[in-house]
Design a protein around this motif. Structure first.
Motif, PDB file in Angstrom:
ATOM      1  N   UNK A  29       0.828  -1.214   0.000  1.00  0.00           N
ATOM      2  CA  UNK A  29       0.000   0.000   0.000  1.00  0.00           C
ATOM      3  C   UNK A  29       0.862   1.263   0.000  1.00  0.00           C
ATOM      4  N   UNK A  30       1.957   1.224   0.744  1.00  0.00           N
ATOM      5  CA  UNK A  30       2.822   2.405   0.842  1.00  0.00           C
ATOM      6  C   UNK A  30       3.456   2.772  -0.496  1.00  0.00           C
ATOM      7  N   UNK A  31       3.790   1.777  -1.303  1.00  0.00           N
ATOM      8  CA  UNK A  31       4.500   2.033  -2.557  1.00  0.00           C
ATOM      9  C   UNK A  31       3.630   1.846  -3.806  1.00  0.00           C
ATOM     10  N   UNK A  32       2.311   1.658  -3.645  1.00  0.00           N
ATOM     11  CA  UNK A  32       1.456   1.366  -4.793  1.00  0.00           C
ATOM     12  C   UNK A  32       1.458   2.485  -5.823  1.00  0.00           C
ATOM     13  N   UNK A  33       1.473   3.739  -5.405  1.00  0.00           N
ATOM     14  CA  UNK A  33       1.476   4.845  -6.370  1.00  0.00           C
ATOM     15  C   UNK A  33       2.817   4.919  -7.089  1.00  0.00           C
ATOM     16  N   UNK A  34       3.918   4.667  -6.360  1.00  0.00           N
ATOM     17  CA  UNK A  34       5.248   4.724  -6.974  1.00  0.00           C
ATOM     18  C   UNK A  34       5.409   3.642  -8.040  1.00  0.00           C
ATOM     19  N   UNK A  35       4.907   2.456  -7.757  1.00  0.00           N
ATOM     20  CA  UNK A  35       5.080   1.323  -8.660  1.00  0.00           C
ATOM     21  C   UNK A  35       4.028   1.306  -9.767  1.00  0.00           C
ATOM     22  N   UNK A  36       2.769   1.523  -9.415  1.00  0.00           N
ATOM     23  CA  UNK A  36       1.677   1.379 -10.375  1.00  0.00           C
ATOM     24  C   UNK A  36       1.120   2.707 -10.886  1.00  0.00           C
ATOM     25  N   UNK A  37       1.439   3.806 -10.206  1.00  0.00           N
ATOM     26  CA  UNK A  37       0.935   5.110 -10.606  1.00  0.00           C
ATOM     27  C   UNK A  37      -0.457   5.375 -10.060  1.00  0.00           C
ATOM     28  N   UNK A  38      -0.945   6.575 -10.352  1.00  0.00           N
ATOM     29  CA  UNK A  38      -2.292   6.940  -9.926  1.00  0.00           C
ATOM     30  C   UNK A  38      -2.903   7.881 -10.939  1.00  0.00           C
ATOM     31  N   UNK A  39      -4.210   7.946 -10.905  1.00  0.00           N
ATOM     32  CA  UNK A  39      -4.971   8.809 -11.806  1.00  0.00           C
ATOM     33  C   UNK A  39      -5.219  10.154 -11.113  1.00  0.00           C
ATOM     34  N   UNK A  40      -5.543  11.152 -11.900  1.00  0.00           N
ATOM     35  CA  UNK A  40      -5.863  12.462 -11.323  1.00  0.00           C
ATOM     36  C   UNK A  40      -7.215  12.446 -10.630  1.00  0.00           C
ATOM     37  N   UNK A  41      -8.111  11.591 -11.120  1.00  0.00           N
ATOM     38  CA  UNK A  41      -9.455  11.478 -10.543  1.00  0.00           C
ATOM     39  C   UNK A  41      -9.954  10.060 -10.789  1.00  0.00           C
ATOM     40  N   UNK A  42     -10.957   9.685 -10.048  1.00  0.00           N
ATOM     41  CA  UNK A  42     -11.573   8.371 -10.229  1.00  0.00           C
ATOM     42  C   UNK A  42     -12.300   8.367 -11.569  1.00  0.00           C
ATOM     43  N   UNK A  43     -11.916   7.438 -12.442  1.00  0.00           N
ATOM     44  CA  UNK A  43     -12.535   7.408 -13.769  1.00  0.00           C
ATOM     45  C   UNK A  43     -13.787   6.539 -13.768  1.00  0.00           C
ATOM     46  N   UNK A  44     -14.695   6.851 -14.673  1.00  0.00           N
ATOM     47  CA  UNK A  44     -15.901   6.049 -14.836  1.00  0.00           C
ATOM     48  C   UNK A  44     -15.477   4.758 -15.537  1.00  0.00           C
ATOM     49  N   UNK A  45     -15.818   3.609 -14.968  1.00  0.00           N
ATOM     50  CA  UNK A  45     -15.387   2.342 -15.560  1.00  0.00           C
ATOM     51  C   UNK A  45     -16.104   2.042 -16.870  1.00  0.00           C
ATOM     52  N   UNK A  46     -15.506   1.140 -17.638  1.00  0.00           N
ATOM     53  CA  UNK A  46     -16.110   0.726 -18.891  1.00  0.00           C
ATOM     54  C   UNK A  46     -17.449   0.033 -18.612  1.00  0.00           C
ATOM     55  N   UNK A  47     -18.366   0.012 -19.591  1.00  0.00           N
ATOM     56  CA  UNK A  47     -19.734  -0.479 -19.358  1.00  0.00           C
ATOM     57  C   UNK A  47     -19.822  -1.876 -18.752  1.00  0.00           C
ATOM     58  N   UNK A  48     -18.956  -2.811 -19.170  1.00  0.00           N
ATOM     59  CA  UNK A  48     -19.055  -4.169 -18.641  1.00  0.00           C
ATOM     60  C   UNK A  48     -18.669  -4.245 -17.169  1.00  0.00           C
ATOM     61  N   UNK A  49     -17.918  -3.272 -16.687  1.00  0.00           N
ATOM     62  CA  UNK A  49     -17.550  -3.217 -15.272  1.00  0.00           C
ATOM     63  C   UNK A  49     -18.543  -2.343 -14.507  1.00  0.00           C
ATOM     64  N   UNK A  50     -19.044  -1.305 -15.145  1.00  0.00           N
ATOM     65  CA  UNK A  50     -19.927  -0.334 -14.498  1.00  0.00           C
ATOM     66  C   UNK A  50     -21.151  -0.975 -13.842  1.00  0.00           C
TER      67      UNK A  50
END
Length: 153
Positions: free
Chosen positions: A123-144
Motif C-alpha cells: 500500500x505504501x509504494x502502490x502509487x510509486x510502482x503502479x501510478x495513480x490517476x488524477x481522478x476516479x474514472x468512470x469504468x467501462x460499461x461491462x464493469x460499471x
C-alpha cells in the motif's frame, strides 16, 4: 418520492452487502483499478459490488461501520459479517472467487500482523510502482454494472 429521489437521498438504498458484498477501493489507484478488473473477470457468479472509498456509497458504508472516511490505506470489504480491511479483506475476497483463488484462504493461518505488514508495504509504494490517476474514472460499461455507485449510470 420517486425511486431516483430515494437513491439520491440514501446512497445505500440499493446496497445489500449480505447478498452482494461491497469492495471499497481507492478510486485513483492504478493497482486498485487493475484489481477490480481482475475481480470482475474471475467473480463468475457476479457476487461482488464495487464503490470508490470517496464515493457517496463508500463514505456512507465507512460511517455505518465506524471506519475513517479519509486517509485510505486499505481497501475495505463489507459483507454479511461486517467490515474487513487489509489482508483479511483480501483473503475473504479470494475465498469468494472459488478455485483456484479460494486456496489463498489458507493464508489466514499466518498471523494477521505479519499479513498486514506485507499489505502495508504494498500500500505504501502502490502509487510509486503502479501510478495513480488524477481522478476516479468512470469504468467501462461491462464493469460499471457491478458498481454499487448508482451515480455512474
Amino acid at each position: 418520492m420517486s425511486d431516483d429521489d430515494t437513491a439520491t437521498a440514501d446512497p445505500l438504498a440499493d446496497v445489500d452487502p449480505e447478498r452482494h458484498p461491497v469492495i471499497l477501493f481507492d478510486g485513483v489507484c492504478n493497482l486498485c483499478h487493475r484489481s477490480i478488473r481482475f475481480l470482475v473477470r474471475y467473480d463468475h457468479a457476479g457476487v461482488f459490488r464495487f464503490a470508490p472509498l470517496d464515493s457517496p456509497v463508500g463514505q456512507a458504508l465507512l460511517r455505518e461501520h465506524d471506519l475513517p472516511t479519509a486517509d485510505h490505506e486499505s481497501f475495505v470489504l463489507i459483507d454479511s459479517e461486517g467490515a474487513h480491511q487489509k489482508s483479511t479483506a483480501a483473503l475473504r475476497v479470494a475465498r469468494g472467487l472459488g478455485l483456484p483463488w479460494s486456496l489463498a484462504w489458507a493464508l489466514r493461518a499466518v498471523p494477521r500482523s505479519v499479513r498486514d505488514t506485507l499489505y502495508d508495504l504494498v500500500a505504501e509504494y502502490r502509487y510509486d510502482v503502479f501510478g495513480k490517476k488524477d481522478a476516479c474514472e468512470v469504468p467501462e460499461p461491462e464493469v460499471r454494472e457491478r458498481f454499487a455507485e448508482r451515480a455512474l449510470e
